[in-house]
Design a protein around this motif. Structure first.
Motif, PDB file in Angstrom:
ATOM      1  N   ASN A  23       0.811  -1.224   0.000  1.00 37.93           N
ATOM      2  CA  ASN A  23       0.000   0.000   0.000  1.00 37.93           C
ATOM      3  C   ASN A  23       0.844   1.274   0.000  1.00 37.93           C
ATOM      4  N   THR A  24       1.977   1.233  -0.664  1.00 34.24           N
ATOM      5  CA  THR A  24       2.815   2.422  -0.807  1.00 34.24           C
ATOM      6  C   THR A  24       2.986   2.729  -2.292  1.00 34.24           C
ATOM      7  N   LEU A  25       3.304   3.972  -2.584  1.00 34.61           N
ATOM      8  CA  LEU A  25       3.558   4.376  -3.969  1.00 34.61           C
ATOM      9  C   LEU A  25       4.447   5.605  -3.981  1.00 34.61           C
ATOM     10  N   VAL A  26       5.476   5.537  -4.806  1.00 25.72           N
ATOM     11  CA  VAL A  26       6.355   6.685  -5.041  1.00 25.72           C
ATOM     12  C   VAL A  26       6.280   6.999  -6.531  1.00 25.72           C
ATOM     13  N   SER A  27       5.634   8.111  -6.858  1.00 23.05           N
ATOM     14  CA  SER A  27       5.467   8.517  -8.250  1.00 23.05           C
ATOM     15  C   SER A  27       5.475  10.042  -8.305  1.00 23.05           C
ATOM     16  N   PRO A  28       5.547  10.620  -9.500  1.00 20.02           N
ATOM     17  CA  PRO A  28       5.532  12.093  -9.581  1.00 20.02           C
ATOM     18  C   PRO A  28       4.290  12.723  -8.969  1.00 20.02           C
ATOM     19  N   LEU A  29       3.154  12.000  -8.953  1.00 19.21           N
ATOM     20  CA  LEU A  29       1.902  12.571  -8.458  1.00 19.21           C
ATOM     21  C   LEU A  29       1.513  12.092  -7.063  1.00 19.21           C
ATOM     22  N   GLU A  30       2.236  11.111  -6.521  1.00 11.88           N
ATOM     23  CA  GLU A  30       1.865  10.570  -5.207  1.00 11.88           C
ATOM     24  C   GLU A  30       3.107  10.102  -4.472  1.00 11.88           C
ATOM     25  N   HIS A  31       3.108  10.340  -3.167  1.00 13.67           N
ATOM     26  CA  HIS A  31       4.207   9.879  -2.321  1.00 13.67           C
ATOM     27  C   HIS A  31       3.611   9.388  -1.006  1.00 13.67           C
ATOM     28  N   SER A  32       3.368   8.078  -0.947  1.00 16.75           N
ATOM     29  CA  SER A  32       2.747   7.494   0.250  1.00 16.75           C
ATOM     30  C   SER A  32       3.670   6.420   0.810  1.00 16.75           C
ATOM     31  N   VAL A  33       4.701   6.856   1.513  1.00 15.84           N
ATOM     32  CA  VAL A  33       5.671   5.958   2.142  1.00 15.84           C
ATOM     33  C   VAL A  33       5.865   6.410   3.573  1.00 15.84           C
ATOM     34  N   ALA A  34       5.517   5.540   4.516  1.00 17.30           N
ATOM     35  CA  ALA A  34       5.642   5.902   5.928  1.00 17.30           C
ATOM     36  C   ALA A  34       7.092   5.799   6.388  1.00 17.30           C
ATOM     37  N   GLN A  35       7.750   4.687   6.072  1.00 17.58           N
ATOM     38  CA  GLN A  35       9.131   4.485   6.460  1.00 17.58           C
ATOM     39  C   GLN A  35       9.803   3.568   5.453  1.00 17.58           C
ATOM     40  N   ILE A  36      11.123   3.623   5.423  1.00 18.55           N
ATOM     41  CA  ILE A  36      11.878   2.812   4.471  1.00 18.55           C
ATOM     42  C   ILE A  36      12.889   1.956   5.230  1.00 18.55           C
ATOM     43  N   PRO A  37      13.276   0.798   4.667  1.00 11.89           N
ATOM     44  CA  PRO A  37      14.341   0.006   5.293  1.00 11.89           C
ATOM     45  C   PRO A  37      15.652   0.791   5.310  1.00 11.89           C
ATOM     46  N   ALA A  38      16.507   0.473   6.252  1.00 11.45           N
ATOM     47  CA  ALA A  38      17.777   1.193   6.392  1.00 11.45           C
ATOM     48  C   ALA A  38      18.789   0.663   5.382  1.00 11.45           C
ATOM     49  N   LEU A  39      18.499   0.897   4.124  1.00 12.30           N
ATOM     50  CA  LEU A  39      19.401   0.523   3.038  1.00 12.30           C
ATOM     51  C   LEU A  39      19.837   1.815   2.360  1.00 12.30           C
ATOM     52  N   PRO A  40      21.133   2.111   2.354  1.00 13.28           N
ATOM     53  CA  PRO A  40      21.596   3.429   1.869  1.00 13.28           C
ATOM     54  C   PRO A  40      21.089   3.813   0.493  1.00 13.28           C
ATOM     55  N   PRO A  75      12.615  10.091  -3.606  1.00  9.48           N
ATOM     56  CA  PRO A  75      12.058  11.449  -3.454  1.00  9.48           C
ATOM     57  C   PRO A  75      11.326  11.566  -2.118  1.00  9.48           C
ATOM     58  N   SER A  76      11.376  12.735  -1.532  1.00  8.26           N
ATOM     59  CA  SER A  76      10.735  12.933  -0.219  1.00  8.26           C
ATOM     60  C   SER A  76       9.303  13.434  -0.330  1.00  8.26           C
ATOM     61  N   THR A  77       8.879  13.791  -1.537  1.00  7.42           N
ATOM     62  CA  THR A  77       7.516  14.281  -1.742  1.00  7.42           C
ATOM     63  C   THR A  77       7.136  14.124  -3.213  1.00  7.42           C
ATOM     64  N   GLU A  78       5.937  14.596  -3.565  1.00  3.22           N
ATOM     65  CA  GLU A  78       5.517  14.519  -4.965  1.00  3.22           C
ATOM     66  C   GLU A  78       6.295  15.542  -5.806  1.00  3.22           C
ATOM     67  N   HIS A  79       6.512  15.186  -7.069  1.00  2.00           N
ATOM     68  CA  HIS A  79       7.178  16.097  -8.015  1.00  2.00           C
ATOM     69  C   HIS A  79       6.439  16.026  -9.352  1.00  2.00           C
ATOM     70  N   PRO A  80       5.294  16.723  -9.470  1.00  2.00           N
ATOM     71  CA  PRO A  80       4.507  16.653 -10.708  1.00  2.00           C
ATOM     72  C   PRO A  80       5.293  17.091 -11.945  1.00  2.00           C
ATOM     73  N   GLN A  81       6.313  17.909 -11.753  1.00  2.00           N
ATOM     74  CA  GLN A  81       7.080  18.382 -12.904  1.00  2.00           C
ATOM     75  C   GLN A  81       7.798  17.249 -13.629  1.00  2.00           C
ATOM     76  N   PHE A  82       8.008  16.131 -12.930  1.00  2.00           N
ATOM     77  CA  PHE A  82       8.696  15.011 -13.558  1.00  2.00           C
ATOM     78  C   PHE A  82       7.787  14.224 -14.508  1.00  2.00           C
ATOM     79  N   LEU A  83       6.544  14.608 -14.613  1.00  2.00           N
ATOM     80  CA  LEU A  83       5.684  13.977 -15.622  1.00  2.00           C
ATOM     81  C   LEU A  83       6.171  14.275 -17.041  1.00  2.00           C
ATOM     82  N   PHE A  84       7.006  15.321 -17.173  1.00  3.49           N
ATOM     83  CA  PHE A  84       7.552  15.614 -18.500  1.00  3.49           C
ATOM     84  C   PHE A  84       8.406  14.459 -19.002  1.00  3.49           C
TER      85      PHE A  84
END
Length: 365
Positions: A241-258, A264-273
């Motif tokens: 139930n997570t998604l990282v995309s230019p229009l959505e950023h729904s990630v509560a926590q990530i594994p400690a893998l460098p 990305p820390s938030t949505e970036h709609p400009q990357f739809l280009f």
């Protein structure tokens, strides 16, 4: 003659397995010795080495995680690690070809023997390493290893000539992967402080730091494929139930893998280009192939989508727990989005010249 081919194949299969398994065993023994466990025994690092060997062949594991024996699954395995068995198999089978004096009929028989023996030994390693908590999935091993080993041996002993659709398709996929890798490198550079913080949290030490670096390197191709999915607009998951995309950023926590510090820390709609790259890839494919024939164009398009699907399949999966059961791009959304975007590019490349041609004729008149 049959016994000679069988013996040569067996000896070289053992060599190819040893080329990968022995260095892994050395590393696991050092890791076990430096860990300082008082409850483990010397069989633990050997069993761990077999698990790593199976894992780099992309053989998944069914798990019962302690202490409550929670059911889990591990199929998110490193794409980059496939290079090691690939090189070992090619090196060993080239010796088979040399010892059989390059006699075509004997080499073809040896190729079958080599593949079968390799798979049988892999199944023995699965049986030997199996525990109540960690169980390599034996039937998936057969489904993966038989075609993979056989196709690898086909690259030995003769020049490999790609068909036109396969050649064009691999070029397009390589181009898209290259753009995605550059995007990943840029994201790592921008988020270098986050990567540093993740390393600090782990405190791996000198030897642990070396192993951590190696793990991140072999997972780089997985990250590149996820970057490609991000650029396509569909994005990727870092858990259920997570998604990282230019229009959505729904990630509560990530594994400690460098390497995950590049997220990305938030949505970036400009990357739809970046969808434009996939449209242009379709147009480029059309420009390469339409002068040859429409059939080659659509075959190349199909090859490209098939390769994207295979990359998605091997670059995504489950990471131990139910919460991390969906890591990487979607197995159907990402290939479908690429199919649509490249299809638009192909359509534009075909129809725009047909529209402009009558206009030019009208101006001439």
């Amino acid at each position: 003659m049959f016994q000679r081919v069988l013996w040569v194949s067996l000896s070289q299969v053992l060599r190819s397995i040893a080329l990968v398994l022995l260095p892994i065993s050395f590393l696991t023994l050092i890791a076990w010795a430096t860990a300082g466990s008082i409850t483990g025994n010397t069989s633990d690092p050997i069993r761990a080495a077999m698990w790593v060997w199976l894992g780099i062949h992309h053989i998944p594991f069914s798990l019962s995680l302690p202490p409550a024996a929670v059911e889990g699954y591990l199929s998110y395995l490193p794409l980059g690690a496939l290079l090691f068995p690939f090189l070992a198999i090619r090196s060993s089978f080239s010796r088979v070809v040399e010892k059989l004096d390059k006699e075509t009929h004997l080499v073809n028989i040896a190729r079958v023997h080599f593949t079968i023996i390799y798979c049988l030994i892999a199944e023995l390693l699965i049986l030997a390493s199996k525990t109540d908590a960690i169980r390599p999935v034996w039937y998936v091993a057969i489904a993966i290893l038989i075609p993979a080993v056989y196709l690898t041996t086909l690259t030995v002993g003769k020049s490999v000539t790609l068909t036109q659709p396969l050649s064009f398709g691999t070029r397009i996929v390589a181009l898209l992967l290259g753009v995605s890798a550059l995007f990943l490198a840029l994201s790592l550079f921008i988020h270098v402080s986050t990567v540093r913080d993740l390393i600090t949290v782990l405190r791996p030490g000198v030897f642990g730091g070396f192993l951590l670096l190696l793990i991140n390197i072999v997972y780089l191709p997985n990250a590149a494929v996820s970057s490609m999915a991000y650029l396509s607009g569909t994005g990727f998951g870092v858990g259920s139930n997570t998604l990282v995309s230019p229009l959505e950023h729904s990630v509560a926590q990530i594994p400690a893998l460098p390497i995950l510090g590049a997220l990305p820390s938030t949505e970036h709609p400009q990357f739809l280009f970046s969808i434009f790259f996939f449209v242009m890839a379709g147009a480029l494919l059309a420009s390469w192939t339409i002068t040859l024939s429409t059939r080659i164009l659509w075959q190349s398009y199909f090859v490209t989508l098939s390769l994207i699907f295979l990359l998605t399949f091997f670059a995504s999966g489950s990471l131990l727990t139910e919460e991390m059961s969906a890591v990487g791009p979607s197995l159907w959304k990402f290939p479908l989005s690429v199919a649509i975007e490249m299809g638009i590019g192909i359509a534009l490349a075909i129809f725009i010249p047909q529209i402009s041609l009558p206009t030019r004729k009208a101006k001439i008149k």
